[in-house]
Scaffold this motif. Structure first.
Motif, PDB file in Angstrom:
ATOM      1  N   ASN A  86     -17.125  14.283  65.331  1.00  0.00           N
ATOM      2  CA  ASN A  86     -17.415  13.978  66.773  1.00  0.00           C
ATOM      3  C   ASN A  86     -18.483  12.969  66.756  1.00  0.00           C
ATOM      4  O   ASN A  86     -18.553  12.186  67.523  1.00  0.00           O
ATOM      5  CB  ASN A  86     -17.338  14.960  67.701  1.00  0.00           C
ATOM      6  CG  ASN A  86     -15.995  15.707  67.972  1.00  0.00           C
ATOM      7  OD1 ASN A  86     -15.338  14.952  68.837  1.00  0.00           O
ATOM      8  ND2 ASN A  86     -15.573  16.521  67.248  1.00  0.00           N
ATOM      9  N   PHE A  87     -19.611  13.443  65.847  1.00  0.00           N
ATOM     10  CA  PHE A  87     -20.794  12.610  65.882  1.00  0.00           C
ATOM     11  C   PHE A  87     -20.370  11.098  65.294  1.00  0.00           C
ATOM     12  O   PHE A  87     -20.765   9.976  66.005  1.00  0.00           O
ATOM     13  CB  PHE A  87     -21.789  13.105  65.010  1.00  0.00           C
ATOM     14  CG  PHE A  87     -22.914  12.316  64.623  1.00  0.00           C
ATOM     15  CD1 PHE A  87     -23.242  11.781  63.549  1.00  0.00           C
ATOM     16  CD2 PHE A  87     -23.895  11.889  65.814  1.00  0.00           C
ATOM     17  CE1 PHE A  87     -24.213  10.960  63.081  1.00  0.00           C
ATOM     18  CE2 PHE A  87     -24.963  11.239  65.741  1.00  0.00           C
ATOM     19  CZ  PHE A  87     -25.053  10.563  64.451  1.00  0.00           C
ATOM     20  N   THR A  88     -19.500  11.264  64.408  1.00  0.00           N
ATOM     21  CA  THR A  88     -19.040   9.866  63.646  1.00  0.00           C
ATOM     22  C   THR A  88     -18.372   9.105  64.679  1.00  0.00           C
ATOM     23  O   THR A  88     -18.559   7.851  64.896  1.00  0.00           O
ATOM     24  CB  THR A  88     -18.462  10.288  62.311  1.00  0.00           C
ATOM     25  OG1 THR A  88     -19.132  11.023  61.443  1.00  0.00           O
ATOM     26  CG2 THR A  88     -18.095   8.855  61.694  1.00  0.00           C
ATOM     27  N   ARG A  89     -17.453   9.661  65.140  1.00  0.00           N
ATOM     28  CA  ARG A  89     -16.719   9.119  66.253  1.00  0.00           C
ATOM     29  C   ARG A  89     -17.444   8.377  67.269  1.00  0.00           C
ATOM     30  O   ARG A  89     -17.133   7.213  67.748  1.00  0.00           O
ATOM     31  CB  ARG A  89     -15.526  10.064  66.931  1.00  0.00           C
ATOM     32  CG  ARG A  89     -14.471   9.369  67.786  1.00  0.00           C
ATOM     33  CD  ARG A  89     -14.100   9.757  68.952  1.00  0.00           C
ATOM     34  NE  ARG A  89     -14.665   9.582  70.331  1.00  0.00           N
ATOM     35  CZ  ARG A  89     -14.463   8.430  71.016  1.00  0.00           C
ATOM     36  NH1 ARG A  89     -13.288   7.725  70.570  1.00  0.00           N
ATOM     37  NH2 ARG A  89     -15.055   8.280  71.994  1.00  0.00           N
ATOM     38  N   GLY A  90     -18.599   9.358  67.921  1.00  0.00           N
ATOM     39  CA  GLY A  90     -19.374   8.905  69.198  1.00  0.00           C
ATOM     40  C   GLY A  90     -20.040   7.570  68.408  1.00  0.00           C
ATOM     41  O   GLY A  90     -20.364   6.448  69.299  1.00  0.00           O
ATOM     42  N   GLU A  91     -20.771   7.514  67.003  1.00  0.00           N
ATOM     43  CA  GLU A  91     -21.321   6.228  66.971  1.00  0.00           C
ATOM     44  C   GLU A  91     -20.356   4.991  66.775  1.00  0.00           C
ATOM     45  O   GLU A  91     -20.655   4.094  67.109  1.00  0.00           O
ATOM     46  CB  GLU A  91     -22.017   6.646  65.485  1.00  0.00           C
ATOM     47  CG  GLU A  91     -23.202   7.599  65.257  1.00  0.00           C
ATOM     48  CD  GLU A  91     -24.162   7.122  66.494  1.00  0.00           C
ATOM     49  OE1 GLU A  91     -24.532   6.021  66.216  1.00  0.00           O
ATOM     50  OE2 GLU A  91     -24.630   7.940  67.099  1.00  0.00           O
ATOM     51  N   LEU A  92     -19.115   5.201  66.172  1.00  0.00           N
ATOM     52  CA  LEU A  92     -18.458   4.272  66.264  1.00  0.00           C
ATOM     53  C   LEU A  92     -18.037   3.486  67.447  1.00  0.00           C
ATOM     54  O   LEU A  92     -17.840   2.566  67.914  1.00  0.00           O
ATOM     55  CB  LEU A  92     -16.964   4.731  65.469  1.00  0.00           C
ATOM     56  CG  LEU A  92     -16.953   4.694  63.928  1.00  0.00           C
ATOM     57  CD1 LEU A  92     -15.888   5.391  63.490  1.00  0.00           C
ATOM     58  CD2 LEU A  92     -17.246   3.169  63.262  1.00  0.00           C
TER      59      LEU A  92
END
Lengths: 181, 204
Positions: free
Chosen positions: B82-88
């Motif tokens: 979810n963190f990775t998705r947020g950054e993208l």
């Protein structure tokens, strides 16, 4: 590339007698390729309010920002009167008394709902109608389908709680339908 | 084009990626490792624009490490995804990263998991996933042969089947692949599948 057709989706909500049903398809795709067949488009906001988001899946998952999404809202309002509405991506509301549709299969859904809808359906009949309308429509749309999630909500029994407060138990039925070949 | 695929087995998750670094018609190197070890129990297999791929995955790796330093416990796989998705998603409307990611991890409480995150930040937890032209072949092979609770032997057999399919059917098929696995004992490299080895350079 059409941005509203990038992931594919189908959503429908219908009003019955003191109840509503909201249903969505389960496909997550990237244009022609299917990535998953268990994607959830409908979220429960609270006990009496459900929100389905069709359109671009990434925007449906983002909290703030420009959205390429069309919401379908379904809930029980004052005195448990069922309420449904849909909007386009810039917020033009469509309040309907009978049914609302959204997604890549929306044209098929309009036809299916118009012919299958009856006023004041009981919860069980409403569930059946919404399911058949959804499945028939997504079968004609290659970008949506792979089964459906159907949630229907109606006012249930009144009850007395242990602390002396009374309330209403709402009956929610969530059914996942697989596509059989 | 870059091929990345992976799936979840019995108590583990496996990911495979091709190892060609390509610019236009030139193959710069054929042993480029595109699967980063995010932390002890997470793997991030990335495909897409090479600069973005390295920069973005390193950024995620360092932020995941920072969380562990600050809080004393590692992120769960779901939290990292979810963190990775947020950054993208945040970068999407300003300066998008053209990186597709398969994030595989093992958590003690929930077991192995695999997350599909495409470059426009669509996140979905999956049992099997793939990116690139190779996905047309590997997804079909996995649809046919995958079942839940595969053993490591069965899983590597399926990975090899997918690699064979890509090699024989994709016109610009990458020759070499790397396979990495993550289970309760951690994330590690499992094997390389090389059909073209870099020629040894004669010493001066």
């Amino acid at each position: 590339m059409q941005i509203f057709e990038y992931n594919g989706s189908a959503l429908v909500a219908m009003v019955g007698k003191n109840c509503f049903a909201i249903a969505s398809d389960r496909r997550l795709g990237v244009q022609l390729q299917t990535i998953a067949t268990d994607f959830q488009r409908i979220s429960k906001i609270h006990d009496r309010l459900f929100l389905g988001l069709s359109g671009l899946a990434t925007d449906a998952q983002t909290l703030f920002g420009p959205y390429f999404c069309q919401p379908v809202i379904a809930g029980l309002g004052d005195e448990d009167k069922p309420f449904i509405c849909t909007m386009d991506s810039i917020g033009a509301k469509e309040l309907a008394k009978d049914f609302v549709v959204a997604g890549t299969a929306s044209e098929s859904l309009y036809g299916a709902c118009e012919s299958m809808f009856k006023e004041n359906m009981e919860p069980e009949e409403l569930f059946e109608t919404v399911s058949q309308a959804l499945l028939a429509s997504v079968d004609r749309d290659c970008l949506s389908g792979w089964g459906g999630h159907n949630t229907y909500r109606s006012k249930g029994k009144d009850f007395e709680r242990k602390d002396g407060l009374s309330g209403t138990k709402y009956l929610t039925h969530e059914i996942s339908m697989d596509l059989f070949f | 084009m870059e091929c990345v695929f992976g799936f979840v087995g019995n108590g583990f998750a496996v990911v495979a990626a091709d190892t060609s670094a390509v610019h236009s018609i030139l193959v710069h190197k054929s042993n480029e490792d595109k699967i980063m070890v995010l932390d002890s129990h997470k793997l991030i297999a990335a495909s897409g624009e090479s600069g973005d791929r390295v920069q973005f995955t390193e950024y995620i790796q360092k932020n995941v490490a920072l969380y562990q330093f600050r809080n004393g416990i590692p992120l769960t796989t779901a939290a990292a995804a979810n963190f990775t998705r947020g950054e993208l998603a945040t970068a999407l409307r300003k300066n998008p990263y053209f990186v597709n990611i398969l994030l595989a991890g093992y958590d003690k409480e929930t077991g192995p998991s695999l997350y599909y995150i495409d470059y426009i930040a669509t996140l979905h937890k999956v049992d099997k996933g793939a990116f690139g032209y190779g996905s047309y072949f590997s997804l079909s092979m996995m649809d046919r042969h995958y079942h839940s609770g595969m053993t490591v032997e069965e899983a590597i057999d399926l990975v090899d089947k997918c690699i064979m399919e890509i090699r024989s059917r994709l016109v610009v098929a990458p020759p070499n692949f790397v396979i990495k696995i993550v289970d309760k004992d951690g994330a590690r490299e499992y094997a390389w599948r090389e059909s073209v080895k870099d020629a040894a350079v004669a010493s001066a």
